[in-house]
Scaffold this motif. Structure first.
Motif, PDB file in Angstrom:
ATOM      1  N   UNK A 230      36.492 -17.884   0.079  1.00 41.08           N
ATOM      2  CA  UNK A 230      36.431 -17.796   1.541  1.00 41.08           C
ATOM      3  C   UNK A 230      35.308 -18.822   1.828  1.00 41.08           C
ATOM      4  N   UNK A 231      34.809 -19.690   1.038  1.00 41.89           N
ATOM      5  CA  UNK A 231      33.461 -20.480   1.308  1.00 41.89           C
ATOM      6  C   UNK A 231      33.461 -21.793   0.469  1.00 41.89           C
ATOM      7  N   UNK A 232      32.999 -22.926   0.759  1.00 45.98           N
ATOM      8  CA  UNK A 232      32.599 -23.882   0.067  1.00 45.98           C
ATOM      9  C   UNK A 232      31.139 -23.719  -0.310  1.00 45.98           C
ATOM     10  N   UNK A 233      30.703 -24.309  -1.527  1.00 46.62           N
ATOM     11  CA  UNK A 233      29.287 -24.518  -1.643  1.00 46.62           C
ATOM     12  C   UNK A 233      28.661 -25.886  -1.309  1.00 46.62           C
ATOM     13  N   UNK A 234      27.824 -25.902  -0.592  1.00 48.38           N
ATOM     14  CA  UNK A 234      27.128 -27.049  -0.446  1.00 48.38           C
ATOM     15  C   UNK A 234      25.489 -27.151  -0.973  1.00 48.38           C
ATOM     16  N   UNK A 235      25.264 -28.360  -1.587  1.00 47.86           N
ATOM     17  CA  UNK A 235      23.796 -28.306  -2.170  1.00 47.86           C
ATOM     18  C   UNK A 235      23.042 -29.514  -1.356  1.00 47.86           C
ATOM     19  N   UNK A 263      13.186 -26.234  -4.101  1.00 47.81           N
ATOM     20  CA  UNK A 263      13.447 -26.841  -2.889  1.00 47.81           C
ATOM     21  C   UNK A 263      14.929 -27.178  -2.428  1.00 47.81           C
ATOM     22  N   UNK A 264      15.590 -27.051  -3.261  1.00 47.69           N
ATOM     23  CA  UNK A 264      17.024 -27.387  -3.017  1.00 47.69           C
ATOM     24  C   UNK A 264      17.589 -26.124  -2.224  1.00 47.69           C
ATOM     25  N   UNK A 265      18.584 -26.529  -1.275  1.00 46.04           N
ATOM     26  CA  UNK A 265      19.265 -25.438  -0.367  1.00 46.04           C
ATOM     27  C   UNK A 265      20.878 -25.190  -1.015  1.00 46.04           C
ATOM     28  N   UNK A 266      21.132 -24.006  -1.007  1.00 46.86           N
ATOM     29  CA  UNK A 266      22.552 -23.788  -1.569  1.00 46.86           C
ATOM     30  C   UNK A 266      23.246 -22.979  -0.492  1.00 46.86           C
ATOM     31  N   UNK A 267      24.093 -23.739   0.255  1.00 52.86           N
ATOM     32  CA  UNK A 267      24.645 -23.355   1.330  1.00 52.86           C
ATOM     33  C   UNK A 267      26.313 -22.971   1.007  1.00 52.86           C
ATOM     34  N   UNK A 268      26.566 -21.622   1.434  1.00 53.34           N
ATOM     35  CA  UNK A 268      28.204 -21.102   1.451  1.00 53.34           C
ATOM     36  C   UNK A 268      28.603 -21.335   2.851  1.00 53.34           C
TER      37      UNK A 268
END
Length: 334
Positions: A230-235, A263-268
Protein backbone atom coordinates in the motif's frame (compact mmCIF):
# COMPACT_ATOMS: atom_id res chain seq x y z
CA UNK A 1 -11.68 -31.17 -15.11
CA UNK A 2 -10.27 -28.95 -12.38
CA UNK A 3 -8.09 -26.02 -13.39
CA UNK A 4 -5.85 -26.81 -10.42
CA UNK A 5 -2.86 -29.09 -10.96
CA UNK A 6 -1.97 -29.11 -7.26
CA UNK A 7 -4.23 -28.71 -4.25
CA UNK A 8 -2.97 -28.67 -0.66
CA UNK A 9 -5.51 -28.70 2.15
CA UNK A 10 -4.33 -28.04 5.71
CA UNK A 11 -1.07 -29.91 5.16
CA UNK A 12 0.74 -30.45 8.45
CA UNK A 13 3.96 -32.31 9.20
CA UNK A 14 5.17 -32.85 12.77
CA UNK A 15 8.50 -34.56 13.44
CA UNK A 16 9.27 -36.40 16.68
CA UNK A 17 5.90 -35.44 18.09
CA UNK A 18 6.76 -31.79 18.70
CA UNK A 19 8.63 -30.19 15.78
CA UNK A 20 6.05 -28.59 13.49
CA UNK A 21 7.73 -28.21 10.09
CA UNK A 22 4.56 -27.53 8.10
CA UNK A 23 1.59 -25.98 9.87
CA UNK A 24 -1.85 -26.34 8.20
CA UNK A 25 -0.68 -25.16 4.80
CA UNK A 26 -3.33 -24.66 2.12
CA UNK A 27 -2.86 -23.45 -1.45
CA UNK A 28 -3.57 -24.43 -5.04
CA UNK A 29 -1.49 -24.30 -8.21
CA UNK A 30 -3.23 -23.73 -11.52
CA UNK A 31 -2.39 -25.77 -14.58
CA UNK A 32 0.38 -24.23 -16.66
CA UNK A 33 1.59 -21.67 -14.13
CA UNK A 34 4.83 -21.23 -12.23
CA UNK A 35 3.99 -21.11 -8.54
CA UNK A 36 6.59 -20.14 -5.97
CA UNK A 37 6.98 -20.93 -2.30
CA UNK A 38 9.04 -18.00 -1.07
CA UNK A 39 10.60 -18.12 2.36
CA UNK A 40 13.82 -18.35 4.37
CA UNK A 41 15.72 -21.55 5.04
CA UNK A 42 13.83 -23.67 7.55
CA UNK A 43 10.45 -22.17 6.63
CA UNK A 44 8.97 -25.54 5.60
CA UNK A 45 9.38 -25.26 1.82
CA UNK A 46 11.29 -28.50 1.23
CA UNK A 47 9.08 -30.45 3.65
CA UNK A 48 6.02 -29.25 1.72
CA UNK A 49 7.56 -30.42 -1.56
CA UNK A 50 8.48 -33.77 0.01
CA UNK A 51 4.84 -34.29 0.97
CA UNK A 52 3.56 -33.32 -2.48
CA UNK A 53 6.06 -35.65 -4.17
CA UNK A 54 5.12 -38.61 -1.90
CA UNK A 55 8.50 -38.69 -0.09
CA UNK A 56 6.81 -37.87 3.24
CA UNK A 57 3.32 -38.59 4.50
CA UNK A 58 1.52 -35.65 6.10
CA UNK A 59 0.66 -35.78 9.78
CA UNK A 60 -2.61 -34.03 8.95
CA UNK A 61 -4.32 -32.69 5.85
CA UNK A 62 -4.54 -33.83 2.23
CA UNK A 63 -2.89 -33.02 -1.07
CA UNK A 64 -3.85 -33.79 -4.66
CA UNK A 65 -1.74 -33.91 -7.82
CA UNK A 66 -3.86 -33.74 -10.99
CA UNK A 67 -6.75 -34.96 -8.85
CA UNK A 68 -4.88 -37.89 -7.30
CA UNK A 69 -4.39 -38.12 -3.55
CA UNK A 70 -0.63 -38.13 -2.78
CA UNK A 71 -1.07 -40.77 -0.08
CA UNK A 72 -3.74 -43.03 -1.55
CA UNK A 73 -2.45 -42.87 -5.15
CA UNK A 74 1.27 -42.37 -4.58
CA UNK A 75 2.38 -44.56 -7.50
CA UNK A 76 0.19 -42.68 -9.96
CA UNK A 77 1.39 -39.34 -8.63
CA UNK A 78 5.04 -40.33 -9.12
CA UNK A 79 4.39 -41.06 -12.78
CA UNK A 80 2.91 -37.59 -13.26
CA UNK A 81 5.69 -35.55 -11.68
CA UNK A 82 9.33 -34.67 -12.13
CA UNK A 83 11.54 -33.52 -9.28
CA UNK A 84 14.74 -31.48 -9.25
CA UNK A 85 15.93 -31.53 -5.63
CA UNK A 86 17.97 -28.87 -3.89
CA UNK A 87 21.09 -31.06 -3.76
CA UNK A 88 23.01 -32.19 -6.83
CA UNK A 89 22.11 -35.83 -7.43
CA UNK A 90 23.82 -36.65 -10.73
CA UNK A 91 26.50 -39.35 -10.58
CA UNK A 92 29.82 -37.59 -11.15
CA UNK A 93 31.46 -40.73 -12.53
CA UNK A 94 28.91 -40.95 -15.35
CA UNK A 95 28.53 -38.70 -18.37
CA UNK A 96 25.62 -36.30 -18.71
CA UNK A 97 24.00 -38.60 -21.26
CA UNK A 98 24.44 -41.65 -19.03
CA UNK A 99 22.87 -39.84 -16.09
CA UNK A 100 19.72 -39.04 -18.06
CA UNK A 101 19.49 -42.64 -19.32
CA UNK A 102 19.86 -43.86 -15.72
CA UNK A 103 16.94 -41.66 -14.66
CA UNK A 104 14.92 -43.12 -17.53
CA UNK A 105 15.72 -46.63 -16.29
CA UNK A 106 14.55 -45.72 -12.78
CA UNK A 107 11.21 -44.62 -14.27
CA UNK A 108 10.98 -47.86 -16.23
CA UNK A 109 11.12 -46.08 -19.58
CA UNK A 110 12.21 -48.38 -22.46
CA UNK A 111 15.76 -47.63 -23.58
CA UNK A 112 14.79 -46.86 -27.20
CA UNK A 113 12.50 -44.10 -25.91
CA UNK A 114 14.80 -42.76 -23.18
CA UNK A 115 17.73 -42.47 -25.62
CA UNK A 116 15.70 -40.25 -27.94
CA UNK A 117 14.44 -38.15 -25.05
CA UNK A 118 17.94 -37.81 -23.60
CA UNK A 119 19.26 -36.35 -26.87
CA UNK A 120 16.28 -34.00 -27.04
CA UNK A 121 16.73 -32.83 -23.45
CA UNK A 122 20.48 -32.35 -23.82
CA UNK A 123 19.73 -30.10 -26.78
CA UNK A 124 17.09 -28.18 -24.86
CA UNK A 125 19.57 -27.51 -22.05
CA UNK A 126 22.40 -26.73 -24.50
CA UNK A 127 24.52 -29.61 -23.21
CA UNK A 128 24.81 -31.66 -26.41
CA UNK A 129 28.52 -31.05 -26.87
CA UNK A 130 29.16 -32.07 -23.28
CA UNK A 131 26.97 -35.18 -23.30
CA UNK A 132 29.92 -37.61 -23.28
CA UNK A 133 31.92 -35.78 -20.62
CA UNK A 134 31.82 -36.92 -17.00
CA UNK A 135 29.68 -34.77 -14.73
CA UNK A 136 32.68 -34.18 -12.45
CA UNK A 137 33.96 -31.82 -15.17
CA UNK A 138 30.70 -29.79 -15.32
CA UNK A 139 30.35 -26.28 -13.91
CA UNK A 140 27.62 -25.49 -11.37
CA UNK A 141 25.33 -24.10 -14.08
CA UNK A 142 25.85 -27.15 -16.31
CA UNK A 143 25.08 -29.48 -13.39
CA UNK A 144 21.84 -27.64 -12.67
CA UNK A 145 20.80 -27.80 -16.33
CA UNK A 146 21.54 -31.54 -16.31
CA UNK A 147 19.38 -31.93 -13.19
CA UNK A 148 16.55 -30.17 -15.05
CA UNK A 149 16.99 -32.56 -17.98
CA UNK A 150 16.88 -35.58 -15.65
CA UNK A 151 13.69 -34.24 -14.06
CA UNK A 152 12.02 -34.12 -17.48
CA UNK A 153 12.90 -37.59 -18.78
CA UNK A 154 9.46 -39.01 -17.89
CA UNK A 155 7.63 -36.10 -19.58
CA UNK A 156 6.03 -34.94 -16.30
CA UNK A 157 2.82 -32.95 -16.10
CA UNK A 158 4.18 -31.13 -13.05
CA UNK A 159 7.79 -30.26 -12.27
CA UNK A 160 8.97 -29.56 -8.72
CA UNK A 161 12.07 -27.38 -8.37
CA UNK A 162 13.58 -27.04 -4.90
CA UNK A 163 15.84 -23.96 -4.77
CA UNK A 164 16.78 -24.36 -8.46
CA UNK A 165 19.58 -21.76 -8.48
CA UNK A 166 21.04 -22.25 -5.03
CA UNK A 167 24.78 -21.63 -4.96
CA UNK A 168 24.98 -20.24 -8.49
CA UNK A 169 26.44 -16.86 -9.41
CA UNK A 170 24.14 -14.09 -10.62
CA UNK A 171 24.88 -14.58 -14.32
CA UNK A 172 24.35 -18.35 -14.21
CA UNK A 173 21.22 -17.89 -12.11
CA UNK A 174 19.76 -15.61 -14.78
CA UNK A 175 20.53 -18.23 -17.44
CA UNK A 176 18.73 -20.93 -15.43
CA UNK A 177 15.69 -18.62 -15.21
CA UNK A 178 15.60 -18.56 -19.01
CA UNK A 179 15.62 -22.35 -19.16
CA UNK A 180 12.81 -22.58 -16.62
CA UNK A 181 10.70 -20.13 -18.63
CA UNK A 182 11.45 -22.15 -21.76
CA UNK A 183 10.23 -25.33 -20.05
CA UNK A 184 6.92 -23.71 -19.20
CA UNK A 185 6.42 -22.27 -22.69
CA UNK A 186 7.59 -25.22 -24.79
CA UNK A 187 6.27 -28.09 -22.66
CA UNK A 188 3.14 -26.38 -21.22
CA UNK A 189 4.28 -27.74 -17.89
CA UNK A 190 3.12 -26.73 -14.42
CA UNK A 191 6.01 -25.77 -12.16
CA UNK A 192 6.11 -25.48 -8.38
CA UNK A 193 9.38 -24.04 -7.15
CA UNK A 194 10.82 -23.03 -3.82
CA UNK A 195 13.22 -20.14 -3.41
CA UNK A 196 14.53 -17.64 -0.91
CA UNK A 197 15.71 -15.28 -3.66
CA UNK A 198 13.24 -12.39 -3.93
CA UNK A 199 14.27 -11.43 -7.46
CA UNK A 200 13.90 -15.04 -8.61
CA UNK A 201 10.32 -15.26 -7.37
CA UNK A 202 9.51 -11.86 -8.87
CA UNK A 203 10.98 -12.75 -12.25
CA UNK A 204 9.67 -16.29 -12.67
CA UNK A 205 6.48 -16.85 -10.73
CA UNK A 206 2.93 -16.19 -11.85
CA UNK A 207 1.87 -16.43 -8.22
CA UNK A 208 3.75 -16.61 -4.94
CA UNK A 209 2.96 -17.94 -1.47
CA UNK A 210 5.12 -16.46 1.28
CA UNK A 211 5.85 -19.15 3.86
CA UNK A 212 7.46 -18.64 7.25
CA UNK A 213 7.70 -20.93 10.29
CA UNK A 214 5.72 -23.55 8.36
CA UNK A 215 2.74 -21.27 7.69
CA UNK A 216 1.48 -19.59 4.53
CA UNK A 217 1.36 -15.88 5.32
CA UNK A 218 -0.09 -14.55 2.05
CA UNK A 219 -0.60 -15.66 -1.56
CA UNK A 220 -0.91 -13.64 -4.76
CA UNK A 221 0.79 -12.47 -7.93
CA UNK A 222 4.02 -10.51 -7.43
CA UNK A 223 2.15 -7.31 -8.30
CA UNK A 224 -0.75 -8.09 -5.97
CA UNK A 225 1.64 -8.74 -3.10
CA UNK A 226 3.60 -5.55 -3.71
CA UNK A 227 0.42 -3.51 -4.06
CA UNK A 228 -0.88 -4.97 -0.79
CA UNK A 229 1.87 -3.13 1.07
CA UNK A 230 0.00 0.00 0.00
CA UNK A 231 2.78 2.51 -0.47
CA UNK A 232 5.46 3.75 -2.84
CA UNK A 233 9.00 4.40 -1.69
CA UNK A 234 10.53 7.85 -2.24
CA UNK A 235 14.18 8.73 -1.65
CA UNK A 236 14.93 12.44 -1.13
CA UNK A 237 18.21 14.27 -0.69
CA UNK A 238 18.22 18.00 0.15
CA UNK A 239 21.08 20.46 0.04
CA UNK A 240 20.60 21.76 3.57
CA UNK A 241 21.71 19.78 6.64
CA UNK A 242 18.67 20.67 8.73
CA UNK A 243 16.25 17.86 9.63
CA UNK A 244 13.06 18.25 7.56
CA UNK A 245 11.41 15.01 8.68
CA UNK A 246 8.47 16.86 10.26
CA UNK A 247 7.94 19.05 7.18
CA UNK A 248 7.75 16.06 4.83
CA UNK A 249 5.53 14.17 7.27
CA UNK A 250 2.89 16.93 7.07
CA UNK A 251 2.13 16.22 3.41
CA UNK A 252 -1.19 14.37 3.12
CA UNK A 253 0.10 11.46 1.02
CA UNK A 254 3.01 10.66 3.34
CA UNK A 255 2.66 7.61 5.61
CA UNK A 256 6.14 7.44 7.13
CA UNK A 257 9.43 9.35 6.96
CA UNK A 258 12.79 7.96 8.01
CA UNK A 259 16.09 9.85 7.92
CA UNK A 260 19.23 7.80 7.34
CA UNK A 261 22.62 8.61 8.84
CA UNK A 262 23.88 10.00 5.53
CA UNK A 263 21.05 12.56 5.48
CA UNK A 264 18.91 10.73 2.92
CA UNK A 265 15.17 10.62 3.62
CA UNK A 266 13.21 7.42 2.97
CA UNK A 267 9.52 8.24 2.56
CA UNK A 268 6.66 5.74 2.34
CA UNK A 269 3.68 7.34 0.64
CA UNK A 270 0.57 6.79 -1.45
CA UNK A 271 0.42 7.80 -5.12
CA UNK A 272 4.08 8.72 -5.40
CA UNK A 273 3.71 10.40 -8.79
CA UNK A 274 1.13 12.80 -7.34
CA UNK A 275 2.90 13.34 -4.03
CA UNK A 276 6.38 14.07 -5.43
CA UNK A 277 5.71 17.56 -6.87
CA UNK A 278 3.71 18.49 -3.75
CA UNK A 279 6.62 17.54 -1.49
CA UNK A 280 9.12 19.41 -3.67
CA UNK A 281 6.97 22.56 -3.59
CA UNK A 282 6.36 22.17 0.13
CA UNK A 283 10.12 22.16 0.77
CA UNK A 284 10.89 24.89 -1.80
CA UNK A 285 8.47 27.33 -0.19
CA UNK A 286 10.40 26.95 3.06
CA UNK A 287 13.77 27.56 1.47
CA UNK A 288 15.01 24.00 1.02
CA UNK A 289 16.58 22.68 -2.17
CA UNK A 290 15.86 19.14 -3.36
CA UNK A 291 19.05 17.73 -4.90
CA UNK A 292 17.79 14.24 -5.67
CA UNK A 293 14.43 12.50 -5.70
CA UNK A 294 13.48 9.02 -6.86
CA UNK A 295 10.33 6.92 -6.57
CA UNK A 296 10.11 3.15 -6.60
CA UNK A 297 7.36 0.61 -6.11
CA UNK A 298 7.44 -1.73 -3.11
CA UNK A 299 9.65 -4.81 -3.47
CA UNK A 300 9.04 -8.36 -2.34
CA UNK A 301 11.55 -7.70 0.44
CA UNK A 302 9.14 -5.13 1.85
CA UNK A 303 6.22 -7.51 1.37
CA UNK A 304 8.06 -10.22 3.31
CA UNK A 305 8.91 -7.78 6.08
CA UNK A 306 5.30 -6.58 6.26
CA UNK A 307 3.77 -10.04 6.59
CA UNK A 308 6.44 -11.74 8.72
CA UNK A 309 7.78 -8.86 10.77
CA UNK A 310 11.37 -9.61 9.80
CA UNK A 311 13.68 -9.43 6.82
CA UNK A 312 14.58 -12.59 4.92
CA UNK A 313 18.24 -12.24 5.97
CA UNK A 314 17.24 -12.42 9.64
CA UNK A 315 16.49 -16.13 9.37
CA UNK A 316 18.90 -18.66 10.80
CA UNK A 317 19.81 -22.12 9.53
CA UNK A 318 20.35 -25.26 11.52
CA UNK A 319 23.87 -26.63 11.76
CA UNK A 320 22.92 -29.53 9.48
CA UNK A 321 21.53 -27.14 6.86
CA UNK A 322 24.65 -25.01 7.00
CA UNK A 323 26.89 -28.03 6.41
CA UNK A 324 24.71 -29.28 3.56
CA UNK A 325 24.77 -25.83 1.96
CA UNK A 326 28.57 -25.60 2.24
CA UNK A 327 29.04 -28.97 0.54
CA UNK A 328 26.67 -27.98 -2.25
CA UNK A 329 28.34 -24.61 -2.79
CA UNK A 330 31.74 -26.26 -3.09
CA UNK A 331 30.41 -28.61 -5.73
CA UNK A 332 28.66 -25.79 -7.60
CA UNK A 333 31.85 -23.75 -7.79
CA UNK A 334 34.04 -26.46 -9.31
Amino acid sequence: MSEDAIIAENLTKIFNGNLVAVDHVSFSVRRGEIFGLLGPNGAGKTTTINILTTVLKPTEGRAFIMGYDVVKHASTVRRLIGVVPQEYTADEDLTGYENIILCGDLYGIPRDISKKRAIELLGLMELTKFKDKKVETYSGGMRRRLELACGLINRPRILFLDEPTLGLDVQTRSAIWSYIKKLKDEYSITILMTTHYMEEADSLCNRIAIIDHGKIMVTGTPEELKNSVGSDIMVIVIKEREDVTDLIDRVDYVKEVRKKEDGTYIVRLEEGEVAAPIIIEHLRQRGYHVMKLSISKPTLDEVFLTYTGRAMRDSEESEEAVMSRRIMLRRARR
